[in-house]
Design a protein around this motif. Structure first.
Motif, PDB file in Angstrom:
ATOM      1  N   VAL A  49       0.779  -1.263  -0.172  1.00 13.07           N
ATOM      2  CA  VAL A  49      -0.088  -0.049  -0.041  1.00 13.07           C
ATOM      3  C   VAL A  49       0.821   1.293  -0.056  1.00 13.07           C
ATOM      4  N   PRO A  50       1.583   1.475   0.992  1.00  8.04           N
ATOM      5  CA  PRO A  50       2.610   2.695   0.982  1.00  8.04           C
ATOM      6  C   PRO A  50       3.829   2.690  -0.187  1.00  8.04           C
ATOM      7  N   VAL A  51       4.005   1.643  -0.667  1.00  8.21           N
ATOM      8  CA  VAL A  51       5.036   1.471  -1.766  1.00  8.21           C
ATOM      9  C   VAL A  51       4.573   2.091  -2.975  1.00  8.21           C
ATOM     10  N   ILE A  52       2.971   1.679  -3.375  1.00  6.34           N
ATOM     11  CA  ILE A  52       2.389   2.069  -4.648  1.00  6.34           C
ATOM     12  C   ILE A  52       1.763   3.373  -4.361  1.00  6.34           C
ATOM     13  N   SER A  53       1.133   3.803  -3.105  1.00  6.22           N
ATOM     14  CA  SER A  53       0.580   4.948  -3.113  1.00  6.22           C
ATOM     15  C   SER A  53       1.398   6.281  -2.952  1.00  6.22           C
ATOM     16  N   SER A  54       2.785   5.967  -2.218  1.00  9.52           N
ATOM     17  CA  SER A  54       3.700   7.146  -1.994  1.00  9.52           C
ATOM     18  C   SER A  54       3.906   7.805  -3.543  1.00  9.52           C
ATOM     19  N   PRO A  55       4.374   7.309  -4.429  1.00  7.66           N
ATOM     20  CA  PRO A  55       4.617   7.669  -5.664  1.00  7.66           C
ATOM     21  C   PRO A  55       3.442   8.550  -6.122  1.00  7.66           C
ATOM     22  N   ILE A  56       2.142   7.945  -6.079  1.00  8.78           N
ATOM     23  CA  ILE A  56       1.136   8.421  -6.624  1.00  8.78           C
ATOM     24  C   ILE A  56       0.967   9.798  -5.922  1.00  8.78           C
ATOM     25  N   PHE A  57       0.939   9.702  -4.570  1.00  6.49           N
ATOM     26  CA  PHE A  57       0.661  11.337  -3.804  1.00  6.49           C
ATOM     27  C   PHE A  57       1.844  12.075  -4.569  1.00  6.49           C
ATOM     28  N   PHE A  58       3.150  11.808  -4.616  1.00  4.88           N
ATOM     29  CA  PHE A  58       4.050  12.526  -5.142  1.00  4.88           C
ATOM     30  C   PHE A  58       3.603  13.124  -6.624  1.00  4.88           C
ATOM     31  N   ILE A  59       3.278  12.299  -7.367  1.00  2.00           N
ATOM     32  CA  ILE A  59       2.898  12.974  -8.780  1.00  2.00           C
ATOM     33  C   ILE A  59       1.788  13.619  -8.778  1.00  2.00           C
ATOM     34  N   THR A  60       0.637  13.372  -8.009  1.00  3.54           N
ATOM     35  CA  THR A  60      -0.589  14.047  -8.079  1.00  3.54           C
ATOM     36  C   THR A  60      -0.147  15.536  -7.430  1.00  3.54           C
ATOM     37  N   GLY A  61       0.685  15.404  -6.197  1.00  2.22           N
ATOM     38  CA  GLY A  61       0.640  16.884  -5.611  1.00  2.22           C
ATOM     39  C   GLY A  61       1.702  17.708  -6.672  1.00  2.22           C
ATOM     40  N   ILE A  62       2.653  17.123  -7.292  1.00  2.00           N
ATOM     41  CA  ILE A  62       3.583  17.858  -7.863  1.00  2.00           C
ATOM     42  C   ILE A  62       2.670  18.741  -9.225  1.00  2.00           C
ATOM     43  N   ILE A  63       1.831  17.648  -9.751  1.00  4.15           N
ATOM     44  CA  ILE A  63       1.115  18.572 -10.943  1.00  4.15           C
ATOM     45  C   ILE A  63       0.074  19.148 -10.207  1.00  4.15           C
ATOM     46  N   LEU A  64      -0.592  19.221  -9.199  1.00  2.00           N
ATOM     47  CA  LEU A  64      -1.383  20.138  -8.405  1.00  2.00           C
ATOM     48  C   LEU A  64      -0.633  21.403  -8.158  1.00  2.00           C
ATOM     49  N   THR A  65       0.666  21.164  -7.952  1.00  2.00           N
ATOM     50  CA  THR A  65       1.322  22.457  -7.664  1.00  2.00           C
ATOM     51  C   THR A  65       1.840  23.297  -8.879  1.00  2.00           C
ATOM     52  N   LEU A  66       1.674  22.675 -10.164  1.00  2.00           N
ATOM     53  CA  LEU A  66       1.899  23.328 -11.347  1.00  2.00           C
ATOM     54  C   LEU A  66       0.837  23.638 -12.057  1.00  2.00           C
ATOM     55  N   TYR A  67      -0.335  22.865 -11.704  1.00  2.00           N
ATOM     56  CA  TYR A  67      -1.418  22.977 -12.607  1.00  2.00           C
ATOM     57  C   TYR A  67      -2.756  23.186 -11.725  1.00  2.00           C
ATOM     58  N   ASN A  68      -3.099  24.299 -11.379  1.00  2.00           N
ATOM     59  CA  ASN A  68      -4.031  24.495 -10.374  1.00  2.00           C
ATOM     60  C   ASN A  68      -5.551  24.069 -11.058  1.00  2.00           C
ATOM     61  N   ALA A  69      -6.056  22.896 -10.779  1.00  2.00           N
ATOM     62  CA  ALA A  69      -7.494  22.680 -11.182  1.00  2.00           C
ATOM     63  C   ALA A  69      -8.183  22.109 -10.097  1.00  2.00           C
ATOM     64  N   GLY A  70      -9.539  22.232 -10.084  1.00  2.00           N
ATOM     65  CA  GLY A  70     -10.493  21.901  -9.245  1.00  2.00           C
ATOM     66  C   GLY A  70     -10.502  20.152  -8.873  1.00  2.00           C
ATOM     67  N   TRP A  71     -10.511  19.663  -9.831  1.00  2.00           N
ATOM     68  CA  TRP A  71     -10.626  18.178  -9.938  1.00  2.00           C
ATOM     69  C   TRP A  71      -9.246  17.657  -9.225  1.00  2.00           C
ATOM     70  N   LEU A  72      -8.151  18.307  -9.536  1.00  2.00           N
ATOM     71  CA  LEU A  72      -6.883  17.745  -8.900  1.00  2.00           C
ATOM     72  C   LEU A  72      -6.712  18.028  -7.371  1.00  2.00           C
ATOM     73  N   HIS A  73      -7.377  19.329  -6.996  1.00  2.00           N
ATOM     74  CA  HIS A  73      -7.520  19.562  -5.426  1.00  2.00           C
ATOM     75  C   HIS A  73      -8.480  18.124  -4.694  1.00  2.00           C
ATOM     76  N   ASN A  74      -9.386  18.049  -5.423  1.00  2.00           N
ATOM     77  CA  ASN A  74     -10.320  16.997  -5.231  1.00  2.00           C
ATOM     78  C   ASN A  74      -9.865  15.560  -5.220  1.00  2.00           C
ATOM     79  N   LEU A  75      -8.946  15.164  -6.197  1.00  2.00           N
ATOM     80  CA  LEU A  75      -8.063  13.938  -6.162  1.00  2.00           C
ATOM     81  C   LEU A  75      -7.102  13.837  -4.940  1.00  2.00           C
ATOM     82  N   PHE A  76      -6.319  15.108  -4.902  1.00  2.00           N
ATOM     83  CA  PHE A  76      -5.409  15.338  -3.809  1.00  2.00           C
ATOM     84  C   PHE A  76      -6.014  15.188  -2.107  1.00  2.00           C
TER      85      PHE A  76
END
Length: 132
Positions: free
Chosen positions: A43-70
């Motif tokens: 679980v943490p081995v798979i989810s941590s990179p997903i958290f990282f990628i989602t957060g970086i994309i959210l940092t660079l591209y501010n979108a409502g659906w990304l906020h909800n996903l994060f």
């Protein structure tokens, strides 16, 4: 990039994302060392990179659906970290000698899942910051 124009929420999301990248490396090494003998170790081995990628994309591209996903991912991180704490604490107890101090020193690190949850809470604070 003009960092003086970044909001505290954006900086916190960037920090949380980078911290999950480091967390990903750490949990992968620890769980690999134990040969992934329990399926929950993935679980943490798979989810941590997903958290990282989602957060970086959210940092660079501010979108409502990304906020909800994060937001959903961070709540998942809180819950999975607490479940991980249970497994790690139980893992110390099943070692020879039970919950002796030496087993806390050489057994599964009980603070690492709590750090996972704490980072997720920091991500939630960043998302909910404007709501306060």
């Amino acid at each position: 990039m003009n960092w003086s124009m970044w909001s505290i929420e954006r900086v916190l999301i960037l920090f949380v994302s980078l911290a999950f990248l480091m967390m990903s490396i750490q949990v992968t090494m620890f769980h690999y060392r134990q040969n992934f003998n329990h399926k929950a170790m993935w679980v943490p081995v798979i989810s941590s990179p997903i958290f990282f990628i989602t957060g970086i994309i959210l940092t660079l591209y501010n979108a409502g659906w990304l906020h909800n996903l994060f937001l959903v991912l961070m709540w998942f991180g809180v819950v999975s970290g607490l479940i991980g704490f249970y497994f790690h604490f139980r893992g110390v107890g099943v070692r020879v000698g039970g919950w002796a101090l030496r087993n806390f020193l050489i057994g599964p690190p009980i603070t690492l899942p709590l750090m996972y949850s704490a980072l997720s809470v920091l991500g939630l604070i960043a998302i909910y910051w404007k709501a306060w």
